[in-house]
Scaffold this motif. Structure first.
Motif, PDB file in Angstrom:
ATOM      1  N   THR A 162      32.944  12.867 120.695  1.00  0.00           N
ATOM      2  CA  THR A 162      32.853  14.312 120.485  1.00  0.00           C
ATOM      3  C   THR A 162      31.666  14.664 119.588  1.00  0.00           C
ATOM      4  N   GLY A 163      31.003  13.637 119.048  1.00  0.00           N
ATOM      5  CA  GLY A 163      29.915  13.855 118.099  1.00  0.00           C
ATOM      6  C   GLY A 163      30.371  13.864 116.662  1.00  0.00           C
ATOM      7  N   ALA A 164      31.636  13.528 116.411  1.00  0.00           N
ATOM      8  CA  ALA A 164      32.205  13.607 115.067  1.00  0.00           C
ATOM      9  C   ALA A 164      31.960  12.337 114.257  1.00  0.00           C
ATOM     10  N   ARG A 165      32.037  12.479 112.944  1.00  0.00           N
ATOM     11  CA  ARG A 165      32.051  11.340 112.023  1.00  0.00           C
ATOM     12  C   ARG A 165      33.512  11.050 111.698  1.00  0.00           C
ATOM     13  N   PRO A 166      34.054   9.907 112.149  1.00  0.00           N
ATOM     14  CA  PRO A 166      35.475   9.600 111.937  1.00  0.00           C
ATOM     15  C   PRO A 166      35.809   9.479 110.449  1.00  0.00           C
ATOM     16  N   LEU A 167      36.984   9.985 110.079  1.00  0.00           N
ATOM     17  CA  LEU A 167      37.403   9.958 108.679  1.00  0.00           C
ATOM     18  C   LEU A 167      38.722   9.214 108.480  1.00  0.00           C
ATOM     19  N   HIS A 168      39.782   9.680 109.144  1.00  0.00           N
ATOM     20  CA  HIS A 168      41.133   9.174 108.861  1.00  0.00           C
ATOM     21  C   HIS A 168      41.885   8.900 110.156  1.00  0.00           C
ATOM     22  N   LEU A 169      42.764   7.873 110.093  1.00  0.00           N
ATOM     23  CA  LEU A 169      43.604   7.511 111.228  1.00  0.00           C
ATOM     24  C   LEU A 169      45.068   7.472 110.819  1.00  0.00           C
ATOM     25  N   SER A 170      45.940   7.657 111.790  1.00  0.00           N
ATOM     26  CA  SER A 170      47.354   7.332 111.625  1.00  0.00           C
ATOM     27  C   SER A 170      47.641   6.077 112.445  1.00  0.00           C
ATOM     28  N   ALA A 171      48.756   5.427 112.157  1.00  0.00           N
ATOM     29  CA  ALA A 171      49.142   4.223 112.905  1.00  0.00           C
ATOM     30  C   ALA A 171      50.636   4.242 113.147  1.00  0.00           C
ATOM     31  N   GLY A 172      51.030   4.243 114.415  1.00  0.00           N
ATOM     32  CA  GLY A 172      52.442   4.193 114.777  1.00  0.00           C
ATOM     33  C   GLY A 172      52.746   2.913 115.534  1.00  0.00           C
ATOM     34  N   PHE A 173      53.836   2.238 115.169  1.00  0.00           N
ATOM     35  CA  PHE A 173      54.200   0.964 115.783  1.00  0.00           C
ATOM     36  C   PHE A 173      55.548   1.084 116.473  1.00  0.00           C
ATOM     37  N   ILE A 174      55.625   0.641 117.714  1.00  0.00           N
ATOM     38  CA  ILE A 174      56.904   0.473 118.414  1.00  0.00           C
ATOM     39  C   ILE A 174      57.084  -1.025 118.617  1.00  0.00           C
ATOM     40  N   LEU A 175      58.043  -1.587 117.919  1.00  0.00           N
ATOM     41  CA  LEU A 175      58.245  -3.036 117.886  1.00  0.00           C
ATOM     42  C   LEU A 175      59.530  -3.408 118.610  1.00  0.00           C
ATOM     43  N   ALA A 197      35.587  -1.906 108.512  1.00  0.00           N
ATOM     44  CA  ALA A 197      34.282  -2.016 109.149  1.00  0.00           C
ATOM     45  C   ALA A 197      33.794  -0.680 109.687  1.00  0.00           C
ATOM     46  N   ALA A 198      34.730   0.160 110.129  1.00  0.00           N
ATOM     47  CA  ALA A 198      34.361   1.462 110.687  1.00  0.00           C
ATOM     48  C   ALA A 198      34.236   2.539 109.617  1.00  0.00           C
ATOM     49  N   GLY A 199      34.628   2.222 108.381  1.00  0.00           N
ATOM     50  CA  GLY A 199      34.539   3.197 107.311  1.00  0.00           C
ATOM     51  C   GLY A 199      35.569   4.294 107.391  1.00  0.00           C
ATOM     52  N   VAL A 200      36.754   3.983 107.949  1.00  0.00           N
ATOM     53  CA  VAL A 200      37.841   4.962 108.020  1.00  0.00           C
ATOM     54  C   VAL A 200      39.054   4.431 107.269  1.00  0.00           C
ATOM     55  N   GLN A 201      39.972   5.315 106.960  1.00  0.00           N
ATOM     56  CA  GLN A 201      41.211   4.938 106.276  1.00  0.00           C
ATOM     57  C   GLN A 201      42.416   5.251 107.145  1.00  0.00           C
ATOM     58  N   ILE A 202      43.388   4.354 107.140  1.00  0.00           N
ATOM     59  CA  ILE A 202      44.675   4.616 107.787  1.00  0.00           C
ATOM     60  C   ILE A 202      45.573   5.251 106.737  1.00  0.00           C
ATOM     61  N   VAL A 203      45.872   6.526 106.909  1.00  0.00           N
ATOM     62  CA  VAL A 203      46.481   7.297 105.823  1.00  0.00           C
ATOM     63  C   VAL A 203      47.927   7.702 106.067  1.00  0.00           C
ATOM     64  N   THR A 204      48.450   7.482 107.270  1.00  0.00           N
ATOM     65  CA  THR A 204      49.849   7.798 107.540  1.00  0.00           C
ATOM     66  C   THR A 204      50.292   7.023 108.767  1.00  0.00           C
ATOM     67  N   GLY A 205      51.598   6.948 109.001  1.00  0.00           N
ATOM     68  CA  GLY A 205      52.057   6.163 110.139  1.00  0.00           C
ATOM     69  C   GLY A 205      53.548   6.245 110.348  1.00  0.00           C
ATOM     70  N   ASP A 206      54.039   5.425 111.269  1.00  0.00           N
ATOM     71  CA  ASP A 206      55.462   5.428 111.608  1.00  0.00           C
ATOM     72  C   ASP A 206      55.805   4.090 112.250  1.00  0.00           C
ATOM     73  N   THR A 207      57.053   3.664 112.122  1.00  0.00           N
ATOM     74  CA  THR A 207      57.523   2.416 112.722  1.00  0.00           C
ATOM     75  C   THR A 207      58.868   2.649 113.389  1.00  0.00           C
ATOM     76  N   LYS A 208      58.991   2.168 114.617  1.00  0.00           N
ATOM     77  CA  LYS A 208      60.261   2.195 115.328  1.00  0.00           C
ATOM     78  C   LYS A 208      60.515   0.808 115.906  1.00  0.00           C
ATOM     79  N   VAL A 209      61.794   0.398 115.966  1.00  0.00           N
ATOM     80  CA  VAL A 209      62.187  -0.875 116.565  1.00  0.00           C
ATOM     81  C   VAL A 209      63.180  -0.588 117.681  1.00  0.00           C
ATOM     82  N   VAL A 210      62.942  -1.197 118.859  1.00  0.00           N
ATOM     83  CA  VAL A 210      63.843  -1.015 119.990  1.00  0.00           C
ATOM     84  C   VAL A 210      64.479  -2.361 120.341  1.00  0.00           C
ATOM     85  N   GLU A 211      65.499  -2.317 121.197  1.00  0.00           N
ATOM     86  CA  GLU A 211      66.243  -3.520 121.531  1.00  0.00           C
ATOM     87  C   GLU A 211      65.354  -4.559 122.224  1.00  0.00           C
ATOM     88  N   ARG A 212      65.783  -5.796 122.109  1.00  0.00           N
ATOM     89  CA  ARG A 212      65.066  -6.908 122.736  1.00  0.00           C
ATOM     90  C   ARG A 212      64.888  -6.629 124.238  1.00  0.00           C
TER      91      ARG A 212
END
Length: 415
Positions: A162-175, A197-212
């Motif tokens: 988009t032409g943007a300078r990336p700043l912050h990321l979120s991270a969500g995990f489904i395990l 390496a990319a100069g960004v920070q992971i600043v929020t997130g979420d974790t969910k666990v589902v059945e085997r």
């Protein structure tokens, strides 16, 4: 591995690809057949109306593309997540129809947003880019990367396009229940390293666990925010006749790497994923070519061919590619031939496609080639007026063929 065994492996791969999804839509081929049948009735003597037959084919293609998208399947298939025509239909017929708004209608890699209270005619300080992506790659670990750095780099790259300078990321995990903690630790460490390496920070997130058995180990979602610091806007709908199409380096490395890493074909090759953050090379390109850059896209699902189709459709122009100019590593080309697929459709995770005004194309190419990630950058095509909405390929044999959107992807779950 014997030649006979390789042949059987390739046959199985092709059968698997066919079972998972049709490789190509058949509407263009059907249009040709219908036009030729009509021509036979109207002109029994061959060659009397060649141009009219060609026009009939183009008219039928235009009519087919103008139809309102409609989901014909009753259930979701792998094709709907492959980035091709089935994905496009799902987005336009279901999601866009339900969530329609001016920002979403642009269908770019990320949304360009202006903060409330900022002047639309004022400085760019109030403009942000926002994007999200999910990662279900199989296997989770492959030569050159893993699902962790893929999740960071992929979202950084969507912001960069988009032409943007990336700043912050979120991270969500489904395990999945039973997933090894050691593997999760490895994925998280990879994400942390990629973010640094990319100069960004992971600043929020979420974790969910589902059945085997319900999540295939681990899925990752990342969303990202970046700041738009330039006054011009990049868009797939901004291409103009005469523009040049550039690619930042050899294509297809990631998709072929992941496919071979699955071990189903018993083929080994000295190749690794090209996964990398592209905001640095993008910034250099924009500094060099300025508002001569019309559009940027990272060639992930569906590869370069899909990107060019999106540009041709959004801008109602023709994109004409030169097969000889498209950079492809010999190992990728060889593996693609064995698998029966076209490298133009194979995903990359560290390559961008740029549409640039003709007077700035040389500056753009020099900027790409001068960056460490731009080795092998090339001008691979031009933008024309006719036929609008189509991508054509000048083949190495001297002919020309249509490069259509695939329905699905012969290499599913590569990101």
């Amino acid at each position: 591995m014997t030649t006979h065994e390789m042949g059987r492996g390739v046959a199985r791969a092709r059968e698997g690809a066919i079972e998972q999804s049709p490789v190509r839509a058949n509407w263009a081929e059907q249009a040709v057949a219908d036009a030729e049948a009509a021509e036979q009735q109207a002109h029994p003597h061959p060659g009397t109306a060649h141009r009219s037959r060609e026009q009939q084919v183009l008219d039928r293609i235009a009519k087919a593309r103008a139809r309102k998208p409609k989901i014909k399947e009753e259930r979701i298939t792998l094709s709907h997540g492959a980035g091709g025509k089935a994905t496009q239909t799902l987005i336009e017929a279901l999601f866009l129809d339900a969530f329609r708004n001016p920002v979403l209608e642009q269908l770019e890699d990320g949304a360009s947003l202006r903060l409330p209270g900022t002047d639309a005619a004022g400085p760019v300080a109030g403009r942000l880019a926002f994007t999200t992506d999910s990662y279900v790659v199989s296997p989770l670990f492959f030569p050159g990367g893993d699902i962790g750095d893929l999740a960071v780099n992929g979202t950084v790259n969507d912001l960069a396009m988009t032409g943007a300078r990336p700043l912050h990321l979120s991270a969500g995990f489904i395990l999945e229940e039973g997933f090894p903690v050691a593997d999760l630790r490895r994925i998280v460490a990879s994400m942390a390293a990629a973010a640094e390496a990319a100069g960004v920070q992971i600043v929020t997130g979420d974790t969910k666990v589902v059945e085997r058995g319900k999540a295939d180990g681990c899925y990752v979602n990342t969303a990202g925010i970046g700041v738009l610091e330039r006054e011009f806007t990049l868009s797939a709908g901004a291409a103009r006749p005469g523009d040049r199409v550039l690619v930042s380096g050899p294509i297809g490395d990631h998709g072929i790497t992941v496919m071979l890493a699955r071990g189903e074909l018993d083929i080994t090759a000295d190749i690794g994923s090209d996964t990398a953050p592209l905001h640095g090379i993008t910034a250099g390109l924009l500094d060099a070519a300025g508002d001569g850059v019309r559009c940027l896209r990272d060639a992930t699902r569906g590869g370069v061919a899909t990107i060019c189709n999106e540009v041709a459709t959004a801008s109602q122009v023709a994109v004409v590619l030169d097969e000889k100019a498209v950079p492809v590593r010999p190992v990728v080309n060889g593996a693609s031939e064995l698998l029966g697929i076209d490298p133009l459709y194979v995903a990359c995770e560290g390559r961008l496609v740029a549409v640039v005004a003709p007077e700035r194309a040389d500056d753009a190419l020099a900027a790409l080639a001068g960056h460490p990630l731009g080795e092998g950058a090339a001008i691979i095509g031009t933008v024309g007026e006719d036929p609008p909405g189509l991508v054509l390929l000048k083949t190495s044999f001297g002919g020309t063929r249509i490069v259509d959107l695939l329905v699905g992807d012969p290499l599913p779950r590569i990101c």
